[in-house]
Write a protein that holds these residues in place. Structure first.
Motif, mmCIF file in Angstrom:
data_model
loop_
_atom_site.group_PDB
_atom_site.id
_atom_site.type_symbol
_atom_site.label_atom_id
_atom_site.label_comp_id
_atom_site.label_asym_id
_atom_site.label_seq_id
_atom_site.Cartn_x
_atom_site.Cartn_y
_atom_site.Cartn_z
ATOM 1 N N LYS A 191 -8.839 -15.863 -57.954
ATOM 2 C CA LYS A 191 -7.961 -16.283 -56.764
ATOM 3 C C LYS A 191 -6.910 -17.089 -57.312
ATOM 4 O O LYS A 191 -6.820 -17.939 -58.365
ATOM 5 N N GLY A 237 -20.910 -10.284 -60.345
ATOM 6 C CA GLY A 237 -19.835 -10.343 -59.680
ATOM 7 C C GLY A 237 -18.666 -11.313 -60.211
ATOM 8 O O GLY A 237 -19.295 -12.252 -60.604
ATOM 9 N N GLN A 282 -24.907 -11.031 -56.859
ATOM 10 C CA GLN A 282 -25.051 -10.363 -55.626
ATOM 11 C C GLN A 282 -26.467 -9.649 -55.624
ATOM 12 O O GLN A 282 -26.310 -8.382 -56.121
ATOM 13 N N CYS A 315 -15.003 -13.147 -58.811
ATOM 14 C CA CYS A 315 -14.008 -13.471 -57.814
ATOM 15 C C CYS A 315 -12.710 -14.317 -58.372
ATOM 16 O O CYS A 315 -13.059 -15.257 -59.137
ATOM 17 N N LEU A 342 -16.038 -6.958 -57.614
ATOM 18 C CA LEU A 342 -14.932 -7.638 -58.014
ATOM 19 C C LEU A 342 -14.172 -8.025 -56.610
ATOM 20 O O LEU A 342 -14.145 -7.126 -55.663
ATOM 21 N N TYR A 343 -13.784 -9.319 -56.534
ATOM 22 C CA TYR A 343 -12.923 -9.681 -55.286
ATOM 23 C C TYR A 343 -11.651 -10.330 -56.214
ATOM 24 O O TYR A 343 -11.714 -11.199 -56.966
ATOM 25 N N PHE A 344 -10.617 -10.148 -55.541
ATOM 26 C CA PHE A 344 -9.151 -10.817 -55.751
ATOM 27 C C PHE A 344 -8.651 -11.456 -54.223
ATOM 28 O O PHE A 344 -8.643 -10.674 -53.413
ATOM 29 N N ILE A 345 -8.347 -12.565 -54.580
ATOM 30 C CA ILE A 345 -7.825 -13.315 -53.416
ATOM 31 C C ILE A 345 -6.276 -13.810 -53.674
ATOM 32 O O ILE A 345 -6.336 -14.686 -54.700
ATOM 33 N N LYS A 362 -14.667 -17.498 -59.892
ATOM 34 C CA LYS A 362 -16.104 -17.551 -59.525
ATOM 35 C C LYS A 362 -17.141 -16.285 -60.109
ATOM 36 O O LYS A 362 -16.668 -15.283 -59.727
#
Length: 373
Positions: A76, A72, A67, A74, A101-104, A63
């Motif tokens: 997953k 940003g 922000q 993401c 950054l986000y990692f799920i 994604k």
């Protein structure tokens, strides 16, 4: 979010499970996106006023978002475990265009680590198979990093960071060959608004805080240390919350010295009340009592420990465990179930492990199993 159920199943070992199965039972997705060709056009098209670029490949499980004015990403469910995937990921995480950054539910293998972008990075339900190094992309004191419900099979290294940054490690498991390396963390003692929070974690590997400075109003709580810790020359700044820490039995000199370094750091930093509490409730019959390692090992192989061995395993004093039993008897309960009476009573080791890990459902289940023993 719950990531993995580590009960023995079809796989021979935990590591084998982690190689194949992701957060919700699905296989990890191999990562093979090209940053410039696949992701940059999506970023461009997200920013108002930009001329739209053709999309070569639809982004799945990635994604791209804004922000505020920051860009940003993401990710997953990806597997970043090999050199090719790690290199492709670095093109994205190292880009000056990316600020958060986000990692799920991702898996990391040979990755060298990450340079924290200006607005921070978060890891949720991720697995780290090898060493992971945390660094700063820019020398700013406000780039946060969070690890939540993650599993570490290698080392997590913060020792390259001198700047003060906000760090949160919550509900994480550090397995047998792991290491949390906070050595010289915040060594310059830079003034800032942020702090360190480590909560609800199990450390089956080594933990090192040597020469670090724990910032004001930091939090260390509900932590279980199964192996050695080291707090040599560590400073705790004012208003650090330190509570509900549990230590491994002191059956080696290294374990004893590590616990003593913790007490020394507390005393030198002005936390005399906390030092006295841990010395009396953990160290009094733990450090100084002579624990016969051979007898302990024999008992552990049989899965049944006596009262003193149980106290050592739980990291509390013998007197504390006896006091708990007295309180339980008065209240008509047994917080830690056992069989037998008096000095002949025995504790079931798998139940103790579940209790130490705060898995009360498993404690209750094992308690029913030993009723007939």
């Amino acid at each position: 979010m719950v990531h993995f159920n580590f009960k023995q199943g079809l796989f021979q070992a935990k590591g084998e499970i982690l190689q194949y199965i992701g957060e919700d039972g699905k296989e990890y997705i191999p990562y093979d996106y090209n940053f410039e060709e696949d992701i940059v056009p999506a970023i461009n098209n997200l920013i108002p006023g930009n001329e739209k670029l053709p999309i070569r490949r639809e982004l799945k499980n990635i994604k791209v978002f804004l922000q505020g004015s920051l860009v940003g990403l993401c990710f997953k469910g990806f597997d970043f475990g090999d050199v090719v995937a790690a290199g492709a990921l670095f093109s994205a995480t190292g880009s000056p265009y990316i600020s958060v950054l986000y990692f799920i539910g991702c898996r990391f293998g040979v990755n060298d680590g990450i340079d924290i972008p200006p607005a921070g990075v978060g890891f949720y339900d991720c697995v780290f198979e090898e060493a992971y190094n945390v660094r700063l992309r820019n020398e700013t004191p406000d780039a946060p990093i969070e690890f939540n419900n993650c599993v570490f099979n290698g080392s997590l290294n913060f020792d390259e960071i001198d700047a003060r940054i906000p760090v949160e490690i919550d509900r994480c498991v550090f397995n047998e060959n792991s290491r949390l390396n906070m050595r010289r963390f915040n060594g310059s003692g830079n003034v800032g608004l942020y702090h360190l929070e480590i909560r609800n974690c199990l450390f089956k590997g080594i933990v090192n805080f040597d020469e670090s400075i724990v910032p004001e109003k930091s939090v260390l709580e509900y932590l279980t240390f199964f192996r050695e810790v080291s707090f040599k020359d560590t400073q705790f700044k004012p208003e650090v919350k330190i509570q509900n820490l549990s230590f491994a039995p002191f059956i080696t000199q290294t374990a004893k010295d590590g616990f003593k370094s913790f007490l020394t750091a507390l005393n030198k930093s002005g936390y005399t009340k906390e030092a006295k509490f841990y010395e009396q409730n953990v160290g009094a019959d733990g450090i100084d009592a002579k624990i016969n390692k051979d007898e302990f090992d024999i008992a552990a192989r049989s899965n049944w420990l006596n009262i003193k061995q149980t106290a050592a395993f739980l990291g509390i004093s013998y007197a504390t465990l006896l006091a708990m039993r007295k309180e339980d008897k008065a209240d008509g309960i047994r917080r830690i179930p056992y069989i037998g009476e008096g000095k002949s009573s025995r504790y079931y080791l798998p139940l103790l492990e579940a209790y130490k890990s705060r898995d009360m459902d498993l404690v209750n289940k094992l308690a029913k199993e030993i009723e007939g023993k």
